[in-house]
Design a protein around this motif. Structure first.
Motif, PDB file in Angstrom:
ATOM      1  N   LYS A   3       0.838  -1.232   0.087  1.00  0.00           N
ATOM      2  CA  LYS A   3       0.007  -0.111   0.222  1.00  0.00           C
ATOM      3  C   LYS A   3       1.023   1.236   0.049  1.00  0.00           C
ATOM      4  O   LYS A   3       0.407   2.146  -0.738  1.00  0.00           O
ATOM      5  N   GLU A  46       0.848   4.007  -2.910  1.00  0.00           N
ATOM      6  CA  GLU A  46       0.495   5.668  -2.719  1.00  0.00           C
ATOM      7  C   GLU A  46       1.621   6.614  -3.070  1.00  0.00           C
ATOM      8  O   GLU A  46       1.279   7.684  -3.502  1.00  0.00           O
ATOM      9  N   ILE A 106      -6.106   0.891  -5.858  1.00  0.00           N
ATOM     10  CA  ILE A 106      -6.291  -0.596  -6.001  1.00  0.00           C
ATOM     11  C   ILE A 106      -7.151  -0.781  -7.283  1.00  0.00           C
ATOM     12  O   ILE A 106      -7.010  -1.836  -7.725  1.00  0.00           O
ATOM     13  N   LEU A 130      -4.293  -5.265  -1.074  1.00  0.00           N
ATOM     14  CA  LEU A 130      -3.475  -4.279  -0.566  1.00  0.00           C
ATOM     15  C   LEU A 130      -2.785  -4.521   0.835  1.00  0.00           C
ATOM     16  O   LEU A 130      -3.389  -5.451   1.645  1.00  0.00           O
ATOM     17  N   THR A 160      -0.404  -3.637   4.086  1.00  0.00           N
ATOM     18  CA  THR A 160       0.341  -2.555   4.950  1.00  0.00           C
ATOM     19  C   THR A 160       1.512  -3.083   5.358  1.00  0.00           C
ATOM     20  O   THR A 160       1.965  -4.407   5.526  1.00  0.00           O
TER      21      THR A 160
END
Length: 124
Positions: free
Chosen positions: A86, A90, A96, A105, A107
């Motif tokens: 993610k 970004e 997505i 996604l 993290t």
């Protein structure tokens, strides 16, 4: 098929700029799926582009390796889990919705959990 299904985590950090390394990573992940192992492919850094719709359409690896598009399609069809970093997307102003169906996604927490839960990890 192995007696105990292994959880294998492949982490890819290269995209079309190093199609050979990317194809080796995805090809090995596909081979593990063919052995009926539990396989996740993590795309980090530049490799997030590999999951972008249409990106692999025109990237062909020299020699006898399958094109990246076929490798990615095979990975998804064989039931692999595709985790896309993610923060990496970004950073590239991507969403997505830009990615192939089945992309998830991930993290930092998600990725660390995947590492901790896997039996083996390989990074390319």
């Amino acid at each position: 098929m192995s007696e105990k299904q292994q959880k294998i985590l492949y982490m890819c950090t290269v995209g079309g700029e190093d199609a050979e390394k990317a194809s080796i990573c995805i090809g090995l992940a596909n081979a593990a799926l063919a052995l009926e192992e539990d396989v996740s492919l993590v795309l980090m850094g530049k490799s997030v582009y590999l999951a972008q719709k249409g990106y692999t359409d025109h990237i062909h690896q020299a020699g006898e390796r399958a094109p990246l598009k076929k490798l990615m399609n095979d990975f998804m069809e064989l039931g692999g889990k595709l985790l896309v970093c993610k923060p990496c997307i970004e950073e590239r102003n991507m969403e997505i919705s830009d990615f192939i169906e089945g992309s998830e996604l991930a993290t930092g927490t998600t990725l660390n959990m995947a590492i901790l839960e896997s039996d083996k990890q390989l990074t390319f």
